[in-house]
Write an enzyme that holds these catalytic residues in place. Sequence first.
Site, short mmCIF file in Angstrom:
data_model
loop_
_atom_site.label_atom_id
_atom_site.label_comp_id
_atom_site.label_asym_id
_atom_site.label_seq_id
_atom_site.Cartn_x
_atom_site.Cartn_y
_atom_site.Cartn_z
N ASP A 1 94.93 34.61 43.14
CA ASP A 1 95.11 34.93 41.72
C ASP A 1 93.83 35.21 40.79
OD1 ASP A 1 94.36 32.52 41.98
OD2 ASP A 1 95.45 31.76 40.16
N LYS B 1 103.30 28.36 36.26
CA LYS B 1 102.53 27.56 35.35
C LYS B 1 102.29 27.90 33.66
CE LYS B 1 97.72 28.44 35.97
NZ LYS B 1 96.39 27.86 35.90
N THR C 1 90.03 16.37 39.14
CA THR C 1 90.45 17.54 39.77
C THR C 1 91.18 18.41 39.03
OG1 THR C 1 89.84 16.61 41.91
CG2 THR C 1 91.24 18.66 41.94
N ASP D 1 91.13 33.61 40.45
CA ASP D 1 90.07 32.33 39.81
C ASP D 1 89.12 31.91 40.66
OD1 ASP D 1 91.98 31.10 41.33
OD2 ASP D 1 92.82 29.81 39.43
N ARG D 2 89.31 31.92 42.11
CA ARG D 2 88.30 31.35 42.92
C ARG D 2 87.26 32.38 43.20
NH1 ARG D 2 90.94 26.83 46.92
NH2 ARG D 2 91.99 25.92 45.29
N ASP E 1 90.15 34.70 45.13
CA ASP E 1 91.50 34.22 46.09
C ASP E 1 92.82 35.07 45.45
OD1 ASP E 1 91.70 33.23 43.43
OD2 ASP E 1 92.67 31.38 43.85
N SER F 1 98.24 30.71 43.67
CA SER F 1 96.85 30.90 43.86
C SER F 1 96.40 31.42 45.14
CB SER F 1 96.21 29.43 43.67
OG SER F 1 94.95 29.56 43.77
N HIS F 2 95.93 30.75 46.12
CA HIS F 2 95.18 31.04 47.63
C HIS F 2 96.42 30.89 48.44
CE1 HIS F 2 94.71 27.17 46.34
NE2 HIS F 2 94.74 26.57 47.70
N LYS G 1 89.20 29.07 35.66
CA LYS G 1 87.98 29.58 36.56
C LYS G 1 88.24 31.06 36.66
CE LYS G 1 90.17 27.62 40.41
NZ LYS G 1 90.87 26.36 40.24
N ARG H 1 104.60 24.60 42.25
CA ARG H 1 104.30 25.46 43.62
C ARG H 1 105.33 25.02 44.79
NH1 ARG H 1 98.05 26.22 44.26
NH2 ARG H 1 97.72 27.14 42.09
N THR I 1 98.56 20.09 40.60
CA THR I 1 97.29 20.21 40.20
C THR I 1 97.35 21.66 39.13
OG1 THR I 1 96.58 19.33 42.20
CG2 THR I 1 94.71 20.21 40.67
#
Length: 548
Positions: free
Chosen positions: A284, A126, A349, A286-287, A282, A113-114, A381, A22, A18
């Site tokens: 990185d 990425k 998504t 973005d959340r 989170d 990310s998280h 985001k 990872r 997504t």
Amino acid sequence: MRMQTIQTQAFLDQKPGTSGLRKKVKVFQQPHYLENFVQSIFDTLTIAADATLTLGGDGRFYNKTAIQLIIKMAAANGFVKVIVGQGGILSTPAASHVIRHYQTFGGIILSASHNPAGPTEDFGIKYNTANGGPAPEKITEAIFAKSKTITQYKIADFDDIDLNVIGETQLDGFSVQVINAVSDYADLMAQLFDFSTIKSLLQSGFSLKFDAMHAVTGPYAKEILVNRLGAPAASLMNCEVSETFGGGHPDPNLTYAHELVDVLYQPDNKTQSAPDFGAASDGDGDRNMILGKAFFVTPSDSLAIIAANAQLIPAYKQGLAGVARSMPTSGAVDRVAEKLNIPCYETPTGWKFFGNLMDAHKVTLCGEESFGTGSNHVREKDGLWAVLCWLNIIAIKKTSVEALVKAHWAEYGRNVYSRHDYEAIPTDAANDVMAHIKSQFLTFPEQVFGRYSVNTCDDFSYTDPIDGSISTGQGVRILFKCGSRIVFRLSGTGTEGATLRIYLEAYEPDIANHHLDAQVALAEMIQIALDISQLKQCTSRELPTVIT
Ligand code: G1P
Ligand code: ZN
């Protein structure tokens, strides 16, 4: 500068999910593993003669090693310059801003990310294109195809660059510029929001708590919330970045951000002493999660409420071109779009699907149920941006988080929403569940389950309205006649087994029921989802790992 070409053998498991590739750190530490993937990215691109690469990561374990390696590979692959965040660190939204602001050719972002960080945990990589957004599927697929046939990679031979000092290092036709990305990003936020009104709010006794979860947003939050907006330093928690993210799981939800949740949810008789506003971001950056005093805002509602009040924010005072949400995100924002008479797009998504819509000026705001909200100021985001949206709106409306949400529900009705995740289940069992649901597609329509009768069902697919590209297999939807729905989807970001997500949504127009806890309001639908999917039987799991 000496260039080397190194012979290598392909790995067959470098398929981006997504949001990039990872894997466990140990997988990335295999000889040539990271190099192969980076070369596959470079081989997929047609690198312009004067191309600059943006580079940075969320600061997790292996970030430093990977950054030095990628700098040397960029030098050998024709880039003339690499712009890198100080210490090799860039939050994901800041990286997107750097790509756009300095008009670089593209960027490599190192993050999982998280997901937890550390030698036995996760790492990720990425590629983002010149618009600042995640590479679209046609590029990620080409990278994967390259990675399966790669036989060599190119790397330059020079000493590691000191990334702690701001400034430029010249190296024989190639340079590395270390920038203060925190102040660049804070400047962007100052352009978008009404900082003086937010400052007055924070000086008027309105209290907040921001939890960076030991991850990348710590320095950004300090600069924006404390230095520029005047919040007391005690408003911040866990704002020192550590390579292991403090051994935690930096996912801002009610389960993993429990330290912050405990601060906002004081025991009954002390609720008034809790901060007025709570937020977390989170790994990185973005959340985001938004909380009021003992009150949780679902991300789908957050998107809808920001959209409904966007004109109070200077950057959006002219109105919104349109909005977009990922398919599993609730339809709350659709109702706002209808009222504003602007288009609302439903995408698969993952943030990569929003970029085309923004570049074509079709949408201004977009979001996902997975704690992601953003706008066209970047192409990712953006956690702190969402926090500032809420502060800006509250500063002008002079209301509480809870009152704002309840007034929104009173006006639009409430899209009661929850997501149940079953993490790290055996891949075969997860596939069995999905196959079992799909095997009933022909019989679902018109079937009645308790108070819900099925209208249609499908496996969601999307045709990009801008470039016509088609993405299939994006999640199974069971749509009920009353507008409620259940969605089943397999995660594309996990690194262990499979994660099955069940998304549940019921529309509740009646204000008398708006106070209900989502799990209570959705209880019947949750049971239907379990019955339809035979999830317990296939996976031997009694309960979800995470409920949001
Ligand atoms: C998850 C979220 C998705 C988000 C992605 C990257 O992906 O569900 O909305 O874009 O992380 O943050 P998933 O694991 O569901 O594939
Ligand atoms: Zn993230």
